[in-house]
Write a protein that holds these residues in place. Structure first.
Motif, PDB file in Angstrom:
ATOM      1  N   ASP A   1     -25.246  44.174 -25.897  1.00  0.00           N
ATOM      2  CA  ASP A   1     -26.189  45.052 -26.584  1.00  0.00           C
ATOM      3  C   ASP A   1     -26.848  46.015 -25.593  1.00  0.00           C
ATOM      4  OD1 ASP A   1     -28.720  46.011 -27.784  1.00  0.00           O
ATOM      5  OD2 ASP A   1     -28.193  44.648 -29.420  1.00  0.00           O
ATOM      6  N   PRO A   2     -26.782  47.329 -25.832  1.00  0.00           N
ATOM      7  CA  PRO A   2     -27.347  48.288 -24.876  1.00  0.00           C
ATOM      8  C   PRO A   2     -28.857  48.157 -24.703  1.00  0.00           C
ATOM      9  CG  PRO A   2     -26.693  49.382 -26.917  1.00  0.00           C
ATOM     10  CD  PRO A   2     -26.136  47.998 -26.978  1.00  0.00           C
ATOM     11  N   HIS A   3     -29.567  47.720 -25.736  1.00  0.00           N
ATOM     12  CA  HIS A   3     -31.014  47.556 -25.609  1.00  0.00           C
ATOM     13  C   HIS A   3     -31.346  46.432 -24.635  1.00  0.00           C
ATOM     14  CE1 HIS A   3     -35.229  47.780 -26.845  1.00  0.00           C
ATOM     15  NE2 HIS A   3     -35.221  46.465 -26.802  1.00  0.00           N
TER      16      HIS A   3
ATOM     17  N   ARG B   1     -29.493  45.414 -22.272  1.00  0.00           N
ATOM     18  CA  ARG B   1     -29.091  45.875 -20.942  1.00  0.00           C
ATOM     19  C   ARG B   1     -30.139  46.818 -20.349  1.00  0.00           C
ATOM     20  NH1 ARG B   1     -24.796  43.519 -18.090  1.00  0.00           N
ATOM     21  NH2 ARG B   1     -23.365  42.635 -19.618  1.00  0.00           N
ATOM     22  N   GLU B   2     -30.558  47.806 -21.130  1.00  0.00           N
ATOM     23  CA  GLU B   2     -31.505  48.793 -20.605  1.00  0.00           C
ATOM     24  C   GLU B   2     -32.848  48.159 -20.262  1.00  0.00           C
ATOM     25  OE1 GLU B   2     -33.733  52.860 -22.109  1.00  0.00           O
ATOM     26  OE2 GLU B   2     -31.641  52.527 -22.708  1.00  0.00           O
ATOM     27  N   ARG B   3     -33.255  47.166 -21.025  1.00  0.00           N
ATOM     28  CA  ARG B   3     -34.517  46.490 -20.772  1.00  0.00           C
ATOM     29  C   ARG B   3     -34.426  45.476 -19.631  1.00  0.00           C
ATOM     30  NH1 ARG B   3     -39.518  47.320 -22.237  1.00  0.00           N
ATOM     31  NH2 ARG B   3     -39.839  45.100 -22.640  1.00  0.00           N
ATOM     32  N   GLY B   4     -33.228  45.255 -19.116  1.00  0.00           N
ATOM     33  CA  GLY B   4     -33.049  44.284 -18.044  1.00  0.00           C
ATOM     34  C   GLY B   4     -33.048  42.854 -18.516  1.00  0.00           C
ATOM     35  N   MET B   5     -32.918  42.633 -19.817  1.00  0.00           N
ATOM     36  CA  MET B   5     -32.883  41.267 -20.329  1.00  0.00           C
ATOM     37  C   MET B   5     -31.582  40.576 -19.953  1.00  0.00           C
ATOM     38  SD  MET B   5     -34.616  41.830 -24.093  1.00  0.00           S
ATOM     39  CE  MET B   5     -34.759  40.082 -24.467  1.00  0.00           C
ATOM     40  N   VAL B   6     -30.538  41.360 -19.844  1.00  0.00           N
ATOM     41  CA  VAL B   6     -29.258  40.876 -19.306  1.00  0.00           C
ATOM     42  C   VAL B   6     -28.909  41.787 -18.139  1.00  0.00           C
ATOM     43  CG1 VAL B   6     -26.804  40.491 -19.746  1.00  0.00           C
ATOM     44  CG2 VAL B   6     -28.486  40.040 -21.556  1.00  0.00           C
ATOM     45  N   ARG B   7     -28.599  41.196 -17.005  1.00  0.00           N
ATOM     46  CA  ARG B   7     -28.309  41.995 -15.822  1.00  0.00           C
ATOM     47  C   ARG B   7     -27.160  41.368 -15.041  1.00  0.00           C
ATOM     48  NH1 ARG B   7     -33.576  41.325 -12.066  1.00  0.00           N
ATOM     49  NH2 ARG B   7     -32.154  42.112 -10.487  1.00  0.00           N
TER      50      ARG B   7
ATOM     51  N   ALA C   1     -22.406  36.673 -27.120  1.00  0.00           N
ATOM     52  CA  ALA C   1     -21.507  37.762 -26.728  1.00  0.00           C
ATOM     53  C   ALA C   1     -22.078  39.103 -27.165  1.00  0.00           C
ATOM     54  CB  ALA C   1     -20.123  37.546 -27.335  1.00  0.00           C
ATOM     55  N   GLN C   2     -22.629  39.145 -28.375  1.00  0.00           N
ATOM     56  CA  GLN C   2     -23.209  40.392 -28.867  1.00  0.00           C
ATOM     57  C   GLN C   2     -24.498  40.740 -28.123  1.00  0.00           C
ATOM     58  OE1 GLN C   2     -23.078  38.715 -32.829  1.00  0.00           O
ATOM     59  NE2 GLN C   2     -21.815  40.422 -33.550  1.00  0.00           N
ATOM     60  N   VAL C   3     -25.273  39.708 -27.759  1.00  0.00           N
ATOM     61  CA  VAL C   3     -26.497  39.950 -26.990  1.00  0.00           C
ATOM     62  C   VAL C   3     -26.156  40.564 -25.634  1.00  0.00           C
ATOM     63  CG1 VAL C   3     -28.449  38.862 -25.828  1.00  0.00           C
ATOM     64  CG2 VAL C   3     -27.815  38.127 -28.135  1.00  0.00           C
TER      65      VAL C   3
ATOM     66  N   TYR D   1     -35.461  44.644 -39.541  1.00  0.00           N
ATOM     67  CA  TYR D   1     -34.203  43.903 -39.694  1.00  0.00           C
ATOM     68  C   TYR D   1     -33.666  43.531 -38.325  1.00  0.00           C
ATOM     69  CZ  TYR D   1     -31.355  47.695 -37.867  1.00  0.00           C
ATOM     70  OH  TYR D   1     -30.779  48.621 -37.040  1.00  0.00           O
ATOM     71  N   GLY D   2     -32.711  42.629 -38.310  1.00  0.00           N
ATOM     72  CA  GLY D   2     -32.008  42.284 -37.086  1.00  0.00           C
ATOM     73  C   GLY D   2     -30.785  41.460 -37.403  1.00  0.00           C
ATOM     74  N   PRO D   3     -29.609  41.861 -36.916  1.00  0.00           N
ATOM     75  CA  PRO D   3     -28.409  41.051 -37.134  1.00  0.00           C
ATOM     76  C   PRO D   3     -28.506  39.736 -36.371  1.00  0.00           C
ATOM     77  CG  PRO D   3     -27.966  42.809 -35.566  1.00  0.00           C
ATOM     78  CD  PRO D   3     -29.352  43.051 -36.088  1.00  0.00           C
ATOM     79  N   ILE D   4     -27.867  38.702 -36.884  1.00  0.00           N
ATOM     80  CA  ILE D   4     -27.839  37.415 -36.195  1.00  0.00           C
ATOM     81  C   ILE D   4     -26.721  37.471 -35.158  1.00  0.00           C
ATOM     82  CG2 ILE D   4     -27.475  34.933 -36.450  1.00  0.00           C
ATOM     83  CD1 ILE D   4     -28.807  35.087 -39.147  1.00  0.00           C
ATOM     84  N   ASN D   5     -27.109  37.649 -33.907  1.00  0.00           N
ATOM     85  CA  ASN D   5     -26.163  37.889 -32.823  1.00  0.00           C
ATOM     86  C   ASN D   5     -25.700  36.596 -32.163  1.00  0.00           C
ATOM     87  OD1 ASN D   5     -26.276  40.697 -33.034  1.00  0.00           O
ATOM     88  ND2 ASN D   5     -27.971  40.866 -31.586  1.00  0.00           N
TER      89      ASN D   5
END
Length: 403
Positions: free
Chosen positions: A332-334, A336-342, A327-329, A320-324
């Motif tokens: 999202d801590p995932h 952030r932790e993966r470095g997708m948003v920095r 702002a939600q992306v 599953y996955g919510p439609i983000n």
């Protein structure tokens, strides 16, 4: 001011980028993010239109520029002047890669055909990005992503059967083409380095890049005469794999069309009998009764608030996955932790959230050193001194509008 990029697997690779806006420059961005030195050639005075693209700005600076120009060096050249073409040739003579996305025939008009450039630099890989490719009946047409998406068949299957096909909210055709072009560039460099140092041309077209993503639609038409149609929020004959509402009015994607995954979904729903219902017991049966099944799943999902809905699906291992929203992306801590948003600090933008560098390499990851120079030709002195010009000669070229 930017310096060198001491990171990534492409350190030492020298790239000259000639082009503007999205598809061509995004190839250069892939190179720069992984450590290549990318010399972005821009017209003096105007530069790449992406410098002024978009309505949203920060203190007069477009928010597109740091995405397309990061890690690159800006060199100004008027390519419409013979002296400018001569300067470009000198830079290309020392490069590994040339990226261009002009209308086909433009390089040839400037005396920089592949044959002429390879006579100058035998190992050069020339990446040519265009709407329709360098050959064929449509080669000389200008082409944008929206047209490539439409003509390739990609747009036809998007949207709903009873509505005009909508466009995507991004220039998907441009970025797809850039990724294919980058892939071709890396293959050409690998071949060059194993085949006596000879370069070649990578011909990447927007129409063909979009066409390459159409999965089984060609073979379905060829052998079954089937023309895939738009199917709204799901895919025809694939169920359950759609968007479903939560009680709070938000939506979630649930993909449980595989037999084992569907059984897990019935457990999450508390309706395990559905897994053995003849209408739903196989992939084919579920596809034949997709509307009924989607209604059942939607009735269940809409009875739960999003947090509870996600928890139930998580508990039973359902995809599953919510439609983000963005702002939600960003929050999202995932991501952030993966470095997708920095977070990145820049003199022009202050602290700004930016996309990270993907994919992640374990030993030589890419990085972001700077967000692109605001001044057109900011690296002229550095780059032109490299090819033997002194400060007086550089100043003279600028006065005469060559750089």
């Amino acid at each position: 001011m930017s310096g060198e990029t001491p990171f990534g697997p492409l350190q030492g690779l020298r790239v000259v980028e000639m082009g503007q806006l999205l598809a061509g420059p995004f190839v250069g961005s892939r190179c720069a993010d992984f450590g290549a030195e990318v010399l972005k050639i821009e017209a003096p005075g105007s530069g790449d239109p992406i410098r002024n693209w978009g309505r949203l700005q920060h203190e007069g600076k477009t928010l597109w520029w740091p995405i397309m120009a990061r890690n690159k060096k800006s060199v100004s050249i008027n390519l419409r002047k013979e002296e400018g073409q001569d300067l470009a040739r000198k830079l290309i003579a020392e490069a590994d890669v040339l990226i261009e996305n002009f209308k086909p025939g433009t390089l040839e008009k400037w005396g920089m055909s592949p044959a002429q450039l390879h006579a100058l630099n035998r190992g050069l890989v020339i990446v040519r990005v265009s709407g329709f490719g360098q050959t064929g009946p449509y080669a000389e047409r200008p082409g944008f992503a929206s047209v490539g998406e439409a003509m390739s068949g990609m747009r036809y299957i998007n949207g709903y059967p009873d509505m005009p096909p909508p466009r995507y909210g991004i220039s998907l055709g441009d970025t797809l083409t850039a990724l294919f072009a980058f892939e071709g560039m890396m293959m050409a460099l690998y071949r060059r380095d194993r085949n006596g140092g000879r370069g070649q041309v990578v011909d990447a077209a927007i129409t063909e890049s979009c066409f390459a993503m159409l999965e089984s639609t060609v073979t379905e038409y060829s052998k079954a005469g089937a023309i895939r149609q738009p199917s709204g929020t799901g895919i025809a004959k694939i169920a359950p794999s759609n968007i479903y509402p939560a009680k709070d009015g938000t939506y979630i994607v649930i993909a449980a069309n595989v037999d084992s995954m569907f059984r897990r979904l019935t457990q999450a729903m508390g309706q395990t009998h559905l897994a053995d219902d003849p209408r739903f017991v196989t992939h084919i049966a579920r596809g034949d009764h997709a509307d009924q099944l989607d209604s059942m799943v939607a009735e269940w999902s809409s009875s739960l608030e999003m947090p509870e809905l996600k928890a139930r699906l998580e508990e039973f291992g359902v995809v599953y996955g919510p439609i983000n929203s963005i702002a939600q992306v960003v929050d999202d801590p995932h991501f952030r932790e993966r470095g997708m948003v920095r977070e990145h600090h820049d003199d022009d933008f202050g602290t700004i959230s930016i996309p990270g560098v993907f994919p992640v390499l374990s030993e030589t990851p890419g990085d972001v050193a700077w967000l692109g120079p605001q001044e057109i030709g900011a690296h002229n002195a550095e780059i032109y001194s490299r090819i033997g010009l002194d400060q007086g000669e550089i100043a003279n070229l600028k006065t005469r509008g060559v750089i």
